[in-house]
Design an enzyme around this catalytic site. Structure first.
Site, short mmCIF file in Angstrom:
data_model
loop_
_atom_site.label_atom_id
_atom_site.label_comp_id
_atom_site.label_asym_id
_atom_site.label_seq_id
_atom_site.Cartn_x
_atom_site.Cartn_y
_atom_site.Cartn_z
N LEU A 190 0.83 -1.22 0.00
CA LEU A 190 0.00 0.00 0.00
C LEU A 190 0.86 1.26 0.00
CD1 LEU A 190 -2.74 -0.78 2.68
CD2 LEU A 190 -3.09 -0.51 0.23
N SER A 191 2.17 1.12 0.25
CA SER A 191 3.02 2.29 0.44
C SER A 191 3.04 3.23 -0.78
CB SER A 191 4.44 1.86 0.81
OG SER A 191 4.42 1.20 2.04
N THR B 287 10.65 -3.51 3.63
CA THR B 287 9.71 -4.50 4.16
C THR B 287 10.33 -5.88 4.03
OG1 THR B 287 7.40 -5.21 4.14
CG2 THR B 287 8.36 -4.67 2.00
N LYS C 93 14.36 -6.33 6.59
CA LYS C 93 14.48 -5.38 7.70
C LYS C 93 15.74 -5.60 8.54
CE LYS C 93 9.62 -4.15 8.13
NZ LYS C 93 8.48 -3.97 9.03
N ASP D 295 7.78 1.92 13.06
CA ASP D 295 6.56 1.15 13.39
C ASP D 295 6.05 1.46 14.80
OD1 ASP D 295 6.05 -0.20 11.03
OD2 ASP D 295 7.31 -1.92 11.55
N TYR E 72 -5.14 -4.72 9.04
CA TYR E 72 -5.97 -3.65 8.46
C TYR E 72 -6.75 -4.12 7.23
CZ TYR E 72 -1.55 -3.34 5.93
OH TYR E 72 -0.42 -3.64 5.24
N GLY F 275 -5.52 -1.83 12.32
CA GLY F 275 -4.12 -1.53 12.04
C GLY F 275 -3.88 -0.41 11.04
P1 NAP Z 1 5.90 -11.96 12.25
O1 NAP Z 1 7.20 -11.30 12.49
O2 NAP Z 1 5.84 -13.16 11.34
O3 NAP Z 1 5.29 -12.38 13.68
C1 NAP Z 1 4.09 -13.08 13.77
C2 NAP Z 1 3.73 -13.31 15.24
O4 NAP Z 1 2.45 -13.95 15.28
C3 NAP Z 1 4.71 -14.22 15.97
O5 NAP Z 1 4.80 -13.80 17.32
C4 NAP Z 1 4.04 -15.59 15.87
O6 NAP Z 1 4.34 -16.44 16.96
C5 NAP Z 1 2.58 -15.21 15.96
N1 NAP Z 1 1.73 -16.20 15.26
C6 NAP Z 1 1.62 -16.39 13.92
N2 NAP Z 1 0.74 -17.36 13.66
C7 NAP Z 1 0.29 -17.81 14.85
C8 NAP Z 1 -0.63 -18.80 15.24
N3 NAP Z 1 -1.29 -19.55 14.34
N4 NAP Z 1 -0.87 -19.00 16.56
C9 NAP Z 1 -0.21 -18.26 17.50
N5 NAP Z 1 0.68 -17.27 17.18
C10 NAP Z 1 0.91 -17.06 15.88
O7 NAP Z 1 4.85 -10.95 11.65
P2 NAP Z 1 4.77 -9.35 11.89
O8 NAP Z 1 5.50 -8.66 10.82
O9 NAP Z 1 5.08 -9.05 13.30
O10 NAP Z 1 3.21 -9.07 11.59
C11 NAP Z 1 2.23 -9.55 12.49
C12 NAP Z 1 0.85 -9.00 12.12
O11 NAP Z 1 0.86 -7.57 12.23
C13 NAP Z 1 0.39 -9.32 10.70
O12 NAP Z 1 -0.99 -9.59 10.73
C14 NAP Z 1 0.66 -8.04 9.94
O13 NAP Z 1 -0.23 -7.88 8.86
C15 NAP Z 1 0.42 -6.99 11.02
N6 NAP Z 1 1.21 -5.76 10.80
C16 NAP Z 1 0.55 -4.59 10.74
C17 NAP Z 1 1.26 -3.40 10.58
C18 NAP Z 1 0.53 -2.09 10.51
O14 NAP Z 1 1.13 -1.09 10.14
N7 NAP Z 1 -0.74 -2.05 10.86
C19 NAP Z 1 2.66 -3.43 10.49
C20 NAP Z 1 3.31 -4.66 10.56
C21 NAP Z 1 2.57 -5.83 10.72
P3 NAP Z 1 5.69 -17.31 17.03
O15 NAP Z 1 6.77 -16.39 17.56
O16 NAP Z 1 5.36 -18.42 17.96
O17 NAP Z 1 5.97 -17.78 15.63
#
Ligand code: NAP
Length: 278
Positions: A23-24, A69, A73, A109, A221, A242
């Site tokens: 989306l950026s 992204t 990172k 972030d 989001y 989000g």
């Molecule tokens: P990430 O680094 O892959 O981390 C994912 C996290 O979710 C980890 O802690 C993982 O646990 C946990 N997880 C994933 N699947 C799971 C499941 N089935 N059951 C339990 N825990 C689970 O991803 P991220 O970049 O942090 O992004 C996470 C979310 O935030 C995504 O939905 C993304 O779209 C959203 N996000 C939003 C923004 C925004 O600006 N609004 C920015 C960045 C990300 P483990 O450590 O056990 O693997």
């Protein structure tokens, strides 16, 4: 985007893989246009391992700003000339800015998340008890930002305990790991896992975990109203998706590159238009 691209148009962009869905470009080109700045923002697909070359290209081509992204990172944090304190602590960069020839890695972030809490809900984290579900890149940034903003405590709940411990460490003496049982006592609950995006049965919390007066944020989001936000709403909590974090982290990048205040209204409209078209 500026009305006409000329010889003096500045270039900015995002590196990632995949990146075509980002989306950026919609957000940042709307911002440049609304601010009347002669800048243009594009998506650069860069495969894993390509971050150092991308930074060399930034120097060579005089690119004014880069967003970063997945999967770059961490690699960018290791390859820039210098990191901001937040990027250094998180060992992750989502934005590169220039100080002359020096490339500075930033992580917007966490600050974007806190700005969205304040800007969208009028909620400040100071003295609040917080629970963060998830300890990945987004969760770690939120944990650190909540602690930096004065939260009374930040409890990290995560499937993989070792990652919960590492994330809680980012909050220093106010951080600890916990479990779902900590949620009902929290003032602010943040879901930084992708759980509940697809199926309601996969939700990270149940209605019984939530209560009236809490603030519940889902960093997802798309969709804008997630099943978690629906049950939080029904429990009487104040909710936020989000989109606010997405907008505000991009707004901070815009400000770092251009020294102009970000036109957040134009950016929000561009994001909503783009999401509605998907
Ligand atoms: P990430 O680094 O892959 O981390 C994912 C996290 O979710 C980890 O802690 C993982 O646990 C946990 N997880 C994933 N699947 C799971 C499941 N089935 N059951 C339990 N825990 C689970 O991803 P991220 O970049 O942090 O992004 C996470 C979310 O935030 C995504 O939905 C993304 O779209 C959203 N996000 C939003 C923004 C925004 O600006 N609004 C920015 C960045 C990300 P483990 O450590 O056990 O693997």
């Amino acid at each position: 985007m500026s009305a006409a691209i000329s010889g003096s148009t500045r270039l900015a962009g995002v590196i990632g893989d995949p990146v075509r869905h980002s989306l950026s470009p919609a957000l940042l080109n709307a911002a440049f246009g609304a601010a009347g700045l002669d800048w243009v923002y594009v998506a650069f697909p860069v495969a894993e391992g390509g971050a150092p070359s991308a930074l060399d290209s930034m120097r060579l081509l005089d690119i004014g700003g880069l967003s970063v992204t997945m999967p770059h990172k961490e690699a960018v944090a290791a390859a820039v000339d210098r990191c901001s304190p937040a990027a250094a602590a998180l060992r992750a960069v989502n934005c590169v800015r220039r100080e002359g020839d020096v490339l500075v890695g930033e992580n917007t972030d966490g600050e974007g998340f806190v700005r969205s809490l304040v800007g969208e809900l009028g909620v400040t984290p100071g003295d609040r008890r917080c629970v963060v579900l998830g300890a990945g890149g987004a969760g770690r940034a939120v944990v650190k930002a909540l602690a930096d903003a004065g939260a009374a405590e930040v409890v990290v709940v995560n499937r993989t305990e070792s990652k919960a411990v590492a994330a809680a460490d980012l909050a220093g003496s106010r951080g600890r790991t916990g479990s779902r049982a900590d949620v009902s006592a929290a003032d602010i609950v943040v879901n930084s896992t992708p759980m509940g995006m697809a199926e309601r049965g996969d939700l990270p919390l149940a209605a019984d975990d939530l209560r009236e007066g809490q603030v519940v944020v889902d960093l997802v989001y798309h969709p804008l109203v997630t099943p978690l936000l629906e049950i939080a709403d029904a429990a009487g909590a104040r909710t936020m998706n989000g989109l606010g974090m997405l907008l505000h982290q991009a707004a901070i990048q815009f400000e770092l590159w251009t020294d102009h205040g970000a036109p957040i209204g134009a950016m929000r409209q561009a994001a909503l238009d783009e999401l509605a078209s998907r």
